[in-house]
Design a protein around this motif. Structure first.
Motif, PDB file in Angstrom:
ATOM      1  N   ASN A 110     -27.723  -7.166  15.956  1.00  0.00           N
ATOM      2  CA  ASN A 110     -27.256  -6.604  14.687  1.00  0.00           C
ATOM      3  C   ASN A 110     -26.169  -7.514  14.116  1.00  0.00           C
ATOM      4  N   LEU A 111     -26.461  -8.139  12.963  1.00  0.00           N
ATOM      5  CA  LEU A 111     -25.517  -9.038  12.297  1.00  0.00           C
ATOM      6  C   LEU A 111     -25.027  -8.459  10.968  1.00  0.00           C
ATOM      7  N   THR A 112     -25.094  -7.158  10.796  1.00  0.00           N
ATOM      8  CA  THR A 112     -24.657  -6.517   9.554  1.00  0.00           C
ATOM      9  C   THR A 112     -23.238  -6.945   9.181  1.00  0.00           C
ATOM     10  N   ASN A 113     -23.038  -7.192   7.872  1.00  0.00           N
ATOM     11  CA  ASN A 113     -21.722  -7.551   7.335  1.00  0.00           C
ATOM     12  C   ASN A 113     -21.162  -8.843   7.902  1.00  0.00           C
ATOM     13  N   ASN A 114     -22.040  -9.764   8.301  1.00  0.00           N
ATOM     14  CA  ASN A 114     -21.662 -11.152   8.529  1.00  0.00           C
ATOM     15  C   ASN A 114     -22.301 -11.951   7.398  1.00  0.00           C
ATOM     16  N   LEU A 115     -21.517 -12.668   6.623  1.00  0.00           N
ATOM     17  CA  LEU A 115     -22.055 -13.408   5.483  1.00  0.00           C
ATOM     18  C   LEU A 115     -22.694 -14.694   5.990  1.00  0.00           C
ATOM     19  N   MET A 116     -24.025 -14.675   6.113  1.00  0.00           N
ATOM     20  CA  MET A 116     -24.737 -15.780   6.742  1.00  0.00           C
ATOM     21  C   MET A 116     -25.024 -16.901   5.752  1.00  0.00           C
ATOM     22  N   ALA A 117     -24.993 -18.137   6.271  1.00  0.00           N
ATOM     23  CA  ALA A 117     -25.262 -19.324   5.455  1.00  0.00           C
ATOM     24  C   ALA A 117     -26.702 -19.309   4.962  1.00  0.00           C
ATOM     25  N   HIS A 118     -26.915 -19.843   3.764  1.00  0.00           N
ATOM     26  CA  HIS A 118     -28.271 -19.920   3.217  1.00  0.00           C
ATOM     27  C   HIS A 118     -29.068 -21.061   3.826  1.00  0.00           C
ATOM     28  N   ASP A 119     -28.368 -22.027   4.382  1.00  0.00           N
ATOM     29  CA  ASP A 119     -29.038 -23.181   4.986  1.00  0.00           C
ATOM     30  C   ASP A 119     -29.263 -22.891   6.468  1.00  0.00           C
TER      31      ASP A 119
END
Length: 544
Positions: free
Chosen positions: A189-198
């Motif tokens: 669960n990675l909710t509310n982690n702003l993940m890179a688009h690359d």
């Protein structure tokens, strides 16, 4: 004192001492009029800062909103900790006596009563044995990196479920390192982690079956890039990512995801049903969650249309659109037409649907009551989260057919039934089918002096229950009334039946399976028009 940490543009940070105040570094350097080095942070909370990235007329960075940016001294920010450090904090830290003394509840006499944690030591001891840990929840602890993968696998070798909600992860390489270090991990669960688009450096996550990417800023193009790294993914959650389009790379149909059973697209911005049709060839898809989007109509696609979109090479291997879909949740959209409801009958295996918080399913806004929805949806055995029992289905279907003699649709076309049955089918697609199934006869016009008999055939039995606080204890009444009685007339009758003085009644229709009764607020509508049928229960409340 140690040197302040170095920060880079795009890095995720949290406020020192508050791991829930999270933002992104947008600027590092001097600020005119102030000494020393500053870090410009765009906080995730739209009102978490003081400005939009400009100060005293000088633009340093562009914040997402007018009040989400601020300048912070480096020592007042944290760049995060490793996964293993977070485990130590969460599961091996021991509460102090002072902290335990602060645990209390208030008694009925408003006195503090201390709370004792029974079995605390035993539970804490079990959780601190990392080699036995199967599930870990590390939400909002500032995790920003994995730490050495070999050290992770040696410390928590049996971990199967990991919740990293609200941390500082953004680089997919760190996600890959965590997963490689946890060979038994199946749910992340990675909710509310702003993940890179690359998405670079992500290895194959061969064991991940459940991946939660809610509120991570991910777009469908990144989902397609992730596909190759998730060969056995079964559940993919993408809530709150402002998705408005499904964009497959090479055709109009999403392909692959051969094991995907559940796709959660709730709380996004999808308005066009054509975007959802791009998912129609996901062969294992059983559950599709589309609550809280902006969909205003839906339909079941023609088989030939899907073939055209796939291209001739894929025709032989394609199946019926949504061939295994059994759950379709559509609550909180903008659906308002009957054709959309009736189209759900075309989905070959659909058993569970949600239509609540759409205009078409809100009787207060001219929509359909629950019993009509059940009657129109032939296959559904779960509606709006409530089971449709065999008895409720039978009662709903018979009630729908019987009310057809009185409702406005059938009044318009009943005279054409024998010559043009297709006109009734357009308005009530299952009307003729259900009449035959339940053995319901057409109404025949009476001849001769049969006035009283004709009136009796139009009577329905309803139970009236007083629920108003000032109405006192009054036993329920069962009355037979003409189906053409208006809501306004029934209110007047209730005043008489229950001897209500200076009380303006408000009526509610109580329906099996519905969590809340439906208010009957159109005084000009007939009982049948608002869904009141034989053996219905109407609650009589008082106007507040």
């Amino acid at each position: 004192m140690s040197d302040p940490p170095e920060f880079r543009i795009g890095q995720r940070v949290h406020s020192a001492g508050d791991s829930r105040r999270i933002g992104t570094v947008k600027y590092v350097g001097p600020v005119e009029g102030y000494s020393g080095k500053w870090v410009g942070v765009d906080w995730d909370n739209a009102d978490g800062g003081k400005h939009d990235g400009s100060l005293n007329g000088v633009r340093y960075f562009h914040a997402e909103s007018e009040k989400s940016g601020s300048f912070v001294r480096p020592h007042n920010l944290s760049a995060g900790i490793t996964l293993l450090k977070a485990l130590e904090i969460r599961y091996k830290s021991i509460s102090t006596q002072e902290e335990e003394d602060e645990m209390y509840v208030f008694s009925a006499s408003n006195r503090r009563v201390s709370v004792q944690l029974l079995g605390k030591d035993k539970i804490q001891d079990k959780l601190s044995r990392f080699e036995e840990l199967a599930s870990a929840s590390l939400f909002y602890l500032g995790v920003s990196s994995s730490g050495p993968p070999c050290q992770i696998s040696a410390t928590i070798p049996n971990l199967k479920e990991l919740d990293l909600t609200g941390n500082l992860l953004s680089d997919w390489k760190d996600v890959g390192a965590i997963c490689e270090g946890l060979p038994a991990l199946v749910a992340l669960n990675l909710t509310n982690n702003l993940m890179a688009h690359d998405i670079l450096g992500l290895p194959q996550l061969r064991n991940i079956r459940v991946l939660v990417l809610n509120n991570t800023g991910i777009k469908w193009i990144q989902v397609e890039m992730l596909k190759c790294s998730l060969p056995v993914i079964e559940e993919l959650h993408l809530m709150g990512n402002k998705l408005s389009a499904i964009t497959p790379p090479s055709s109009d149909i999403v392909q692959g995801f051969d094991s995907l059973r559940l796709l959660n697209l709730e709380d996004n911005c999808i308005a066009d049903w054509n975007e959802i049709l791009k998912l129609s060839q996901l062969k294992s898809l059983e559950q599709l969650h589309l609550n809280k989007n902006s969909i205003n109509r839906l339909w079941y696609p023609e088989y030939d249309t899907v073939h055209d979109q796939l291209g001739c090479e894929s025709v032989e291997t394609s199946g019926r659109p949504f061939q295994n879909l059994r759950c379709l949740l559509l609550g909180g959209n903008n659906i308002e037409d009957l054709a959309s409801v009736d189209s759900l009958n075309s989905f070959p295996n659909l058993k569970d649907t949600r239509l609540s918080e759409n205009q078409i399913a809100d009787p207060g806004k001219g929509g359909l009551p629950r019993f009509v929805l059940i009657a129109r949806l032939a296959q559904v055995d779960m509606l709006n989260g409530s089971e449709v029992s065999r008895r409720e289905r039978k009662d709903s279907e018979i009630r729908w057919c019987l009310t057809g003699s009185f409702c406005r649709y059938v009044r318009l076309v009943m005279s054409k039934l024998h010559d043009h049955p297709e006109e009734i089918t357009l308005l009530h697609p299952r009307f003729l089918e259900l009449k035959e199934f339940h053995g319901i006869e057409d109404e025949k016009p009476s001849t001769g002096a049969a006035g009283p008999q004709k009136m009796a055939s139009g009577l329905i039995s309803i139970t009236l229950k007083c629920v108003g606080a000032s109405m006192g204890e009054k036993p329920p009444l069962t009355k037979k009334l003409p189906a053409s009685t208006t809501v306004g007339k029934l209110k007047i009758l209730c005043e008489s039946f229950f001897k209500l003085k200076s009380v303006k009644p408000v009526l509610f229709l109580e329906e099996e399976g519905s969590p809340l009764p439906t208010v009957l607020d159109d005084d000009m509508a007939t009982l049948i028009d608002v869904g009141v049928g034989n053996d219905s229960t109407v609650l009589v409340d008082e106007k507040s």
